[in-house]
Write a protein that holds these residues in place. Structure first.
Motif, PDB file in Angstrom:
ATOM      1  N   GLU A 177       0.949  -1.287   0.027  1.00  0.00           N
ATOM      2  CA  GLU A 177       0.066   0.108   0.073  1.00  0.00           C
ATOM      3  C   GLU A 177       0.901   1.339  -0.159  1.00  0.00           C
ATOM      4  O   GLU A 177       0.332   2.460  -0.325  1.00  0.00           O
ATOM      5  N   ILE A 178       2.073   1.172   0.340  1.00  0.00           N
ATOM      6  CA  ILE A 178       3.119   2.036   0.224  1.00  0.00           C
ATOM      7  C   ILE A 178       4.176   2.126  -0.730  1.00  0.00           C
ATOM      8  O   ILE A 178       4.410   3.061  -1.203  1.00  0.00           O
ATOM      9  N   HIS A 179       4.682   0.894  -0.725  1.00  0.00           N
ATOM     10  CA  HIS A 179       5.696   0.640  -1.782  1.00  0.00           C
ATOM     11  C   HIS A 179       5.574  -0.159  -2.900  1.00  0.00           C
ATOM     12  O   HIS A 179       6.618  -0.917  -3.310  1.00  0.00           O
ATOM     13  N   ARG A 180       4.398  -0.261  -3.522  1.00  0.00           N
ATOM     14  CA  ARG A 180       4.080  -1.228  -4.751  1.00  0.00           C
ATOM     15  C   ARG A 180       5.116  -1.191  -5.934  1.00  0.00           C
ATOM     16  O   ARG A 180       5.457  -2.040  -6.219  1.00  0.00           O
ATOM     17  N   SER A 181       5.266   0.128  -6.304  1.00  0.00           N
ATOM     18  CA  SER A 181       6.043   0.233  -7.427  1.00  0.00           C
ATOM     19  C   SER A 181       7.680  -0.038  -6.967  1.00  0.00           C
ATOM     20  O   SER A 181       8.322  -0.627  -8.021  1.00  0.00           O
ATOM     21  N   GLU A 182       8.124   0.169  -5.882  1.00  0.00           N
ATOM     22  CA  GLU A 182       9.535  -0.437  -5.670  1.00  0.00           C
ATOM     23  C   GLU A 182       9.521  -1.888  -5.415  1.00  0.00           C
ATOM     24  O   GLU A 182      10.827  -2.371  -5.800  1.00  0.00           O
ATOM     25  N   ILE A 183       8.545  -2.538  -4.944  1.00  0.00           N
ATOM     26  CA  ILE A 183       8.536  -3.888  -4.864  1.00  0.00           C
ATOM     27  C   ILE A 183       8.510  -4.623  -6.237  1.00  0.00           C
ATOM     28  O   ILE A 183       9.254  -5.583  -6.502  1.00  0.00           O
ATOM     29  N   ALA A 184       7.723  -4.042  -7.176  1.00  0.00           N
ATOM     30  CA  ALA A 184       7.802  -4.598  -8.459  1.00  0.00           C
ATOM     31  C   ALA A 184       9.073  -4.770  -9.046  1.00  0.00           C
ATOM     32  O   ALA A 184       9.378  -5.861  -9.970  1.00  0.00           O
ATOM     33  N   LYS A 185      10.121  -3.930  -8.588  1.00  0.00           N
ATOM     34  CA  LYS A 185      11.234  -3.935  -9.471  1.00  0.00           C
ATOM     35  C   LYS A 185      12.479  -4.531  -8.344  1.00  0.00           C
ATOM     36  O   LYS A 185      13.610  -4.646  -8.772  1.00  0.00           O
ATOM     37  N   ALA A 186      12.066  -5.056  -7.121  1.00  0.00           N
ATOM     38  CA  ALA A 186      13.096  -5.433  -6.067  1.00  0.00           C
ATOM     39  C   ALA A 186      13.436  -7.083  -6.303  1.00  0.00           C
ATOM     40  O   ALA A 186      12.842  -7.478  -6.930  1.00  0.00           O
ATOM     41  N   ARG A 187      14.710  -7.167  -5.945  1.00  0.00           N
ATOM     42  CA  ARG A 187      15.255  -8.527  -6.021  1.00  0.00           C
ATOM     43  C   ARG A 187      15.143  -9.057  -4.309  1.00  0.00           C
ATOM     44  O   ARG A 187      15.142 -10.120  -4.361  1.00  0.00           O
ATOM     45  N   LEU A 188      15.191  -8.005  -3.489  1.00  0.00           N
ATOM     46  CA  LEU A 188      14.772  -8.465  -2.035  1.00  0.00           C
ATOM     47  C   LEU A 188      13.959  -7.676  -1.295  1.00  0.00           C
ATOM     48  O   LEU A 188      13.984  -6.206  -1.362  1.00  0.00           O
ATOM     49  N   VAL A 189      12.951  -8.257  -1.111  1.00  0.00           N
ATOM     50  CA  VAL A 189      11.662  -7.525  -0.313  1.00  0.00           C
ATOM     51  C   VAL A 189      11.706  -8.073   1.387  1.00  0.00           C
ATOM     52  O   VAL A 189      11.624  -9.253   1.469  1.00  0.00           O
ATOM     53  N   ALA A 190      11.698  -6.907   2.056  1.00  0.00           N
ATOM     54  CA  ALA A 190      11.907  -7.456   3.427  1.00  0.00           C
ATOM     55  C   ALA A 190      10.353  -7.236   4.143  1.00  0.00           C
ATOM     56  O   ALA A 190       9.500  -6.249   3.967  1.00  0.00           O
ATOM     57  N   ASN A 191       9.782  -8.307   4.205  1.00  0.00           N
ATOM     58  CA  ASN A 191       8.200  -8.410   4.724  1.00  0.00           C
ATOM     59  C   ASN A 191       7.886  -7.810   6.026  1.00  0.00           C
ATOM     60  O   ASN A 191       9.051  -8.230   6.858  1.00  0.00           O
TER      61      ASN A 191
END
Length: 350
Positions: free
Chosen positions: A132-146
């Motif tokens: 809800e806050i970082h959607r566009s960054e998540i789409a390009k990420a190789r490491l997501v911190a849940n």
């Protein structure tokens, strides 16, 4: 798409598998557990009997790299940091459900977790996985911190109001009530039924680790420091979180101001439900009505007498607070509808 789950024997690992095994577009190829190596997954997670004949394996990163495209790491804090750098080197994309890559400031790990972070460069690269806050960054990420479960509930409750001009961002008070599954599947004297049943038990009344995430994300939204005081309570539920947030106003406001703020902020967010009803069973958020779902229910009241806003946020700590949100992040990363496999109602009655 081939999926691996490192640390699949806990409650979060079990929820991940429940969601992933039902997807026809995904193939779960590896599930690890050092404790249950060689055992059938369904013997640890009996709800998965009939859905898989997978057995737990030991953690073999080279084998995982050959058999997986995306890996979920659901291991204890301080363990992910020992394996994720190698997974990234091997070309995998990772969604980490520990706290090891959530905080951007390396010094914060010494303050909140008591250890020095060995990979500060990856802290700057990792994306905090709150869609809800970082959607566009998540789409390009190789490491997501849940995010942490309580942090998710509180940030989603407060984010729309942080940039408004009518709240005091230096004084925010949060009370959180959480079910027993939030403590994980490891046992202790506190988890015995005779000790756990019937409790409303405050714990970490000050300086809970999730405060670091909450203040980090809200401060980024405001572009200035936000201070949050949070006290969690263990209550007699298995699943669920209810966060009650107290904010103090700088000027007189009306409920319509809050409706506008929340609707504007969450206009494209299908897993946020605004709950403020004068009829029916659910007049304000209650974790009973989100169990087993990926929804976050948010509601509010205005206390005009003393200039206070009360915001309520309810989630299932194992779903929107952990596995459901991780799958939502994965969907965004692979470019499918972020709600795929998650648009399911809660279980009712329960």
């Amino acid at each position: 798409m081939n999926i691996g789950v490192v640390g699949g024997s806990g409650y979060v690992g079990g929820e991940l598998l429940r969601l992933l095994l039902l997807r026809e577009d995904l193939n779960v190829t590896v599930v690890t557990s050092r404790r249950f190596k060689g055992e059938y997954v369904f013997r640890v997670h009996p709800n998965l009997r009939g859905l898989t004949d997978l057995r737990f394996t030991d953690v073999d990163l080279d084998n995982i790299s050959k058999r997986c495209d995306i890996v979920f790491t659901a291991v204890p804090h301080g363990s992910s940091v020992k394996i994720i750098p190698r997974l990234l080197e091997l070309g995998l994309r990772v969604i980490d459900l520990s706290a090891d890559f959530r905080l951007k400031d390396p010094n914060a790990y010494e303050k909140w977790y008591g250890w020095k972070h060995p990979y500060p460069n990856l802290l700057s690269e990792s994306v905090y996985g709150l869609p809800e806050i970082h959607r566009s960054e998540i789409a390009k990420a190789r490491l997501v911190a849940n995010p942490g479960c309580m942090a998710t509930s509180v940030i989603l409750a407060l984010a729309p109001l942080i940039k408004t001009e009518f709240i005091d961002t230096s004084r925010i008070i949060v009370d959180v009530k959480i079910g027993s599954s939030g403590a994980g599947s490891s046992s202790s004297i506190y988890s015995h039924h005779s000790e756990r049943c019937g409790v409303v038990r405050p714990y970490k009344p000050t300086s809970h680790r999730h405060i670091a995430e909450i203040e980090q994300e809200l401060s980024l939204i405001l572009n200035s420091n936000v201070n949050v005081a949070m006290t969690p309570h263990a209550v007699d539920l298995v699943r669920g979180i209810l966060s009650t947030c107290h904010l103090f106003t700088l000027k007189r406001i009306q409920e319509i101001d809050l409706w506008r703020a929340y609707r504007r902020f969450y206009r494209d967010c299908s897993f946020i439900r605004l709950i403020k009803d004068s009829k029916g069973l659910q007049k304000l958020p209650d974790p009973k009505y989100v169990i087993g779902s990926n929804y976050c229910d948010i509601g509010f009241e205005v206390d005009e007498r003393i200039g206070r806003i009360v915001v309520f946020s309810a989630i299932d700590n194992l779903m929107k607070g952990a596995a459901g949100q991780a799958v939502q992040n994965m969907n965004i990363m692979i470019g499918v509808d972020e709600g795929k496999g998650l648009k399911i109602p809660s279980i009712h009655p329960i």
